[in-house]
Design a protein around this motif. Structure first.
Motif, PDB file in Angstrom:
ATOM      1  N   SER A  33       0.798  -1.224   0.000  1.00 50.31           N
ATOM      2  CA  SER A  33       0.000   0.000   0.000  1.00 50.31           C
ATOM      3  C   SER A  33       0.831   1.275   0.000  1.00 50.31           C
ATOM      4  O   SER A  33       0.303   2.361  -0.209  1.00 50.31           O
ATOM      5  N   ALA A  34       2.140   1.182   0.248  1.00 51.18           N
ATOM      6  CA  ALA A  34       2.969   2.382   0.361  1.00 51.18           C
ATOM      7  C   ALA A  34       3.974   2.465  -0.784  1.00 51.18           C
ATOM      8  O   ALA A  34       4.415   1.440  -1.326  1.00 51.18           O
ATOM      9  N   ASP A  35       4.343   3.687  -1.154  1.00 47.03           N
ATOM     10  CA  ASP A  35       5.342   3.935  -2.181  1.00 47.03           C
ATOM     11  C   ASP A  35       6.681   4.162  -1.489  1.00 47.03           C
ATOM     12  O   ASP A  35       7.060   5.289  -1.181  1.00 47.03           O
ATOM     13  N   TYR A  36       7.395   3.080  -1.228  1.00 44.89           N
ATOM     14  CA  TYR A  36       8.610   3.155  -0.426  1.00 44.89           C
ATOM     15  C   TYR A  36       9.750   3.793  -1.208  1.00 44.89           C
ATOM     16  O   TYR A  36       9.793   3.731  -2.447  1.00 44.89           O
ATOM     17  N   PRO A  37      10.711   4.385  -0.502  1.00 43.40           N
ATOM     18  CA  PRO A  37      11.885   4.940  -1.188  1.00 43.40           C
ATOM     19  C   PRO A  37      12.768   3.817  -1.717  1.00 43.40           C
ATOM     20  O   PRO A  37      12.582   2.640  -1.394  1.00 43.40           O
ATOM     21  N   GLU A  38      13.750   4.178  -2.523  1.00 45.34           N
ATOM     22  CA  GLU A  38      14.677   3.186  -3.057  1.00 45.34           C
ATOM     23  C   GLU A  38      15.436   2.519  -1.911  1.00 45.34           C
ATOM     24  O   GLU A  38      15.880   3.180  -0.964  1.00 45.34           O
ATOM     25  N   LEU A  39      15.583   1.200  -2.017  1.00 41.80           N
ATOM     26  CA  LEU A  39      16.308   0.429  -1.006  1.00 41.80           C
ATOM     27  C   LEU A  39      17.646   0.003  -1.592  1.00 41.80           C
ATOM     28  O   LEU A  39      17.698  -0.654  -2.637  1.00 41.80           O
ATOM     29  N   LEU A  40      18.731   0.369  -0.924  1.00 45.31           N
ATOM     30  CA  LEU A  40      20.080   0.063  -1.397  1.00 45.31           C
ATOM     31  C   LEU A  40      20.695  -0.970  -0.450  1.00 45.31           C
ATOM     32  O   LEU A  40      21.033  -0.653   0.699  1.00 45.31           O
ATOM     33  N   PHE A  41      20.837  -2.204  -0.897  1.00 44.82           N
ATOM     34  CA  PHE A  41      21.359  -3.299  -0.075  1.00 44.82           C
ATOM     35  C   PHE A  41      22.852  -3.475  -0.321  1.00 44.82           C
ATOM     36  O   PHE A  41      23.307  -3.549  -1.462  1.00 44.82           O
ATOM     37  N   LEU A  42      23.615  -3.566   0.768  1.00 46.07           N
ATOM     38  CA  LEU A  42      25.065  -3.726   0.690  1.00 46.07           C
ATOM     39  C   LEU A  42      25.500  -4.909   1.554  1.00 46.07           C
ATOM     40  O   LEU A  42      24.889  -5.186   2.590  1.00 46.07           O
ATOM     41  N   LYS A  43      26.562  -5.600   1.113  1.00 46.25           N
ATOM     42  CA  LYS A  43      27.092  -6.692   1.930  1.00 46.25           C
ATOM     43  C   LYS A  43      27.856  -6.147   3.127  1.00 46.25           C
ATOM     44  O   LYS A  43      27.743  -6.647   4.245  1.00 46.25           O
ATOM     45  N   THR A  44      28.662  -5.137   2.883  1.00 47.81           N
ATOM     46  CA  THR A  44      29.418  -4.522   3.972  1.00 47.81           C
ATOM     47  C   THR A  44      29.716  -3.069   3.610  1.00 47.81           C
ATOM     48  O   THR A  44      29.822  -2.720   2.433  1.00 47.81           O
ATOM     49  N   PHE A  49      16.027   7.651   0.144  1.00 51.86           N
ATOM     50  CA  PHE A  49      16.490   6.285  -0.062  1.00 51.86           C
ATOM     51  C   PHE A  49      16.840   5.698   1.307  1.00 51.86           C
ATOM     52  O   PHE A  49      16.960   6.411   2.303  1.00 51.86           O
ATOM     53  N   ILE A  50      16.980   4.386   1.347  1.00 54.76           N
ATOM     54  CA  ILE A  50      17.379   3.701   2.575  1.00 54.76           C
ATOM     55  C   ILE A  50      18.557   2.789   2.265  1.00 54.76           C
ATOM     56  O   ILE A  50      18.495   1.970   1.341  1.00 54.76           O
ATOM     57  N   VAL A  51      19.649   2.957   3.003  1.00 49.58           N
ATOM     58  CA  VAL A  51      20.831   2.112   2.887  1.00 49.58           C
ATOM     59  C   VAL A  51      20.729   1.015   3.945  1.00 49.58           C
ATOM     60  O   VAL A  51      20.527   1.300   5.136  1.00 49.58           O
ATOM     61  N   ILE A  52      20.866  -0.242   3.517  1.00 50.88           N
ATOM     62  CA  ILE A  52      20.787  -1.385   4.425  1.00 50.88           C
ATOM     63  C   ILE A  52      22.026  -2.239   4.204  1.00 50.88           C
ATOM     64  O   ILE A  52      22.316  -2.641   3.077  1.00 50.88           O
ATOM     65  N   SER A  53      22.759  -2.528   5.267  1.00 56.72           N
ATOM     66  CA  SER A  53      23.977  -3.305   5.122  1.00 56.72           C
ATOM     67  C   SER A  53      23.959  -4.539   6.014  1.00 56.72           C
ATOM     68  O   SER A  53      23.417  -4.511   7.126  1.00 56.72           O
ATOM     69  N   ASN A  54      24.584  -5.595   5.514  1.00 53.44           N
ATOM     70  CA  ASN A  54      24.712  -6.829   6.283  1.00 53.44           C
ATOM     71  C   ASN A  54      25.740  -6.685   7.394  1.00 53.44           C
ATOM     72  O   ASN A  54      25.718  -7.419   8.384  1.00 53.44           O
ATOM     73  N   LEU A 114      20.459  -5.578  12.239  1.00 55.45           N
ATOM     74  CA  LEU A 114      20.110  -4.693  11.136  1.00 55.45           C
ATOM     75  C   LEU A 114      20.803  -3.348  11.299  1.00 55.45           C
ATOM     76  O   LEU A 114      20.788  -2.756  12.382  1.00 55.45           O
ATOM     77  N   TYR A 115      21.391  -2.874  10.211  1.00 54.76           N
ATOM     78  CA  TYR A 115      22.062  -1.577  10.167  1.00 54.76           C
ATOM     79  C   TYR A 115      21.471  -0.825   8.981  1.00 54.76           C
ATOM     80  O   TYR A 115      21.609  -1.255   7.838  1.00 54.76           O
ATOM     81  N   MET A 116      20.825   0.288   9.264  1.00 56.26           N
ATOM     82  CA  MET A 116      20.005   0.944   8.253  1.00 56.26           C
ATOM     83  C   MET A 116      20.079   2.457   8.412  1.00 56.26           C
ATOM     84  O   MET A 116      20.076   2.974   9.532  1.00 56.26           O
ATOM     85  N   SER A 117      20.140   3.170   7.290  1.00 59.59           N
ATOM     86  CA  SER A 117      20.136   4.636   7.328  1.00 59.59           C
ATOM     87  C   SER A 117      19.208   5.181   6.256  1.00 59.59           C
ATOM     88  O   SER A 117      19.250   4.744   5.104  1.00 59.59           O
ATOM     89  N   PHE A 118      18.406   6.146   6.643  1.00 61.39           N
ATOM     90  CA  PHE A 118      17.435   6.785   5.760  1.00 61.39           C
ATOM     91  C   PHE A 118      17.984   8.147   5.372  1.00 61.39           C
ATOM     92  O   PHE A 118      18.261   8.991   6.231  1.00 61.39           O
ATOM     93  N   GLY A 119      18.154   8.375   4.073  1.00 61.25           N
ATOM     94  CA  GLY A 119      18.667   9.651   3.589  1.00 61.25           C
ATOM     95  C   GLY A 119      17.577  10.437   2.881  1.00 61.25           C
ATOM     96  O   GLY A 119      16.821   9.882   2.076  1.00 61.25           O
ATOM     97  N   SER A 120      17.489  11.737   3.191  1.00 62.39           N
ATOM     98  CA  SER A 120      16.432  12.549   2.592  1.00 62.39           C
ATOM     99  C   SER A 120      16.866  14.009   2.496  1.00 62.39           C
ATOM    100  O   SER A 120      17.869  14.424   3.083  1.00 62.39           O
ATOM    101  N   ARG A 121      16.067  14.771   1.758  1.00 58.71           N
ATOM    102  CA  ARG A 121      16.229  16.229   1.669  1.00 58.71           C
ATOM    103  C   ARG A 121      14.875  16.852   2.014  1.00 58.71           C
ATOM    104  O   ARG A 121      14.079  17.164   1.118  1.00 58.71           O
ATOM    105  N   PRO A 122      14.609  17.084   3.279  1.00 57.61           N
ATOM    106  CA  PRO A 122      13.270  17.519   3.680  1.00 57.61           C
ATOM    107  C   PRO A 122      12.962  18.981   3.414  1.00 57.61           C
ATOM    108  O   PRO A 122      11.804  19.363   3.262  1.00 57.61           O
ATOM    109  N   TYR A 123      13.976  19.862   3.390  1.00 57.20           N
ATOM    110  CA  TYR A 123      13.784  21.297   3.177  1.00 57.20           C
ATOM    111  C   TYR A 123      12.694  21.860   4.096  1.00 57.20           C
ATOM    112  O   TYR A 123      11.705  22.444   3.651  1.00 57.20           O
TER     113      TYR A 123
END
Length: 331
Positions: free
Chosen positions: A82-93, A113-118, A139-148
């Motif tokens: 139901s939601a339009d999620y931001p881009e998810l960027l998956f990283l091994k390390t 976007f959301i950065v997610i790393s193993n 879980l290690y996760m960071s949400f990046g945005s430009r809220p202005y």
């Protein structure tokens, strides 16, 4: 034309929705608009990622095993549609998901976007502390945005996001998770996770915002460094069984994105003031606060309207803490 990943995602969503039931191969082929052979090919690609399937003639397929480690397709399959999620960027390390998110924003990467790393090799907490970040457990996760938005709206942001995450964990796992000022998730006196918000202010506007969170999911007490064994806990220890890392990642993504959208929608102060007392683990507790002026002891008395902690010291005076480290004390 849909990509291979799109087809694999549709297959996973259908199989997860069926739970322990079977899904017909013909039904999957019809839904995708491809042949049964193409469906079989997608299933083989999923097997190469750690999935296992049970196949029965005239019944179809069902999932018999899912990957234990972080998997981009499985996490996306668990997300609500139901939601339009931001881009998810998956990283091994990565060195730090917060640092990586900041680099992407500085290089004009499209946000949010959301950065997610193993794994993190240089995970950071507040005040420059190291965040323990072993692979494939948490879980290690960071949400990046430009809220202005105006910078003063940041005063309650970290606590606001903490409340949203704690509420999602309560609803989905029936654990009474709370928030310890200024940036920790706690359960029964033990640390379950931590948050770190970093921002760039430009010309009286909040230009770039990074919200990072580390959540202890499947780490056991034997795995903690000696200095953390008495103070840290994980969802696995609290629930008594190993947790689905990808399902928990989807839950966390939903909480972060929902909280951020509410933050952008308008003034959160009144709503926060209504929600905070339910999640505040310090109110009425004896605490010790480390400040630049020295250590203070006293009883926590909630927050002021800027999100600062109010402390009634042992001398009977009221002190307002804008930042610092706080520890619960036994009476």
């Amino acid at each position: 034309m849909p990509s291979t990943d799109d087809h694999s995602l549709i297959i996973l969503k259908a199989l997860l929705k069926a739970q322990d039931g079977f899904v017909s191969g013909n039904a999957l082929a019809e839904q995708l608009g491809v042949s049964r052979v193409s469906v079989w090919g997608r299933m083989e690609q999923l097997r190469s990622q750690g999935f296992e399937f049970e196949a029965i003639r005239r019944k179809g397929y069902r999932i018999s095993k899912k990957p234990d480690s972080l998997n981009a397709l499985l996490t996306r399959a668990y997300l609500k549609e139901s939601a339009d999620y931001p881009e998810l960027l998956f990283l091994k390390t990565i060195d730090s998901t917060n640092d990586h998110a900041s680099r992407l924003l500085a290089n004009d990467y499209e946000a949010p976007f959301i950065v997610i790393s193993n794994q993190q090799t240089l995970g950071r907490g507040r005040m420059g502390r190291t965040w323990h970040s072993p692979p494939s457990s948490n879980l290690y996760m960071s949400f990046g945005s430009r809220p202005y938005v105006q910078p003063n709206r940041m005063q309650l942001f970290t606590l606001w996001m903490g409340v949203y995450v704690a509420r999602h964990l309560r609803e989905q796992l029936c654990l009474k998770v709370g928030v310890k000022w200024p940036n920790d998730l706690f359960f029964d006196g033990q640390k379950l996770g931590g948050m770190l918000t970093e921002a760039r202010v430009d010309a009286d506007s909040l230009r770039e915002l990074v919200f990072g969170i580390g959540l202890n999911v499947n780490q056991t007490n034997d795995d903690w460094p000696k200095e953390l064994k008495q103070t840290a806990t994980s969802l696995r220890e609290l629930c008594g069984e190993e947790q689905d890392l990808n399902k928990t990642a989807a839950l966390l993504i939903e909480a972060i994105f929902t909280g951020y959208q509410a933050f952008l929608a308008g003034n959160i102060r009144t709503t926060f003031e209504d929600m905070w007392p339910e999640f505040d683990i310090l109110n009425g507790q004896l605490i010790e606060a480390e400040t630049r002026q020295g250590n203070l002891q006293g009883v926590a008395k909630g927050l002021d309207n800027r999100g600062s902690l109010i402390l009634k010291t042992t001398e009977g005076k009221l002190a307002t803490l804008n930042s610092g480290e706080v520890h619960l004390k036994r009476r």
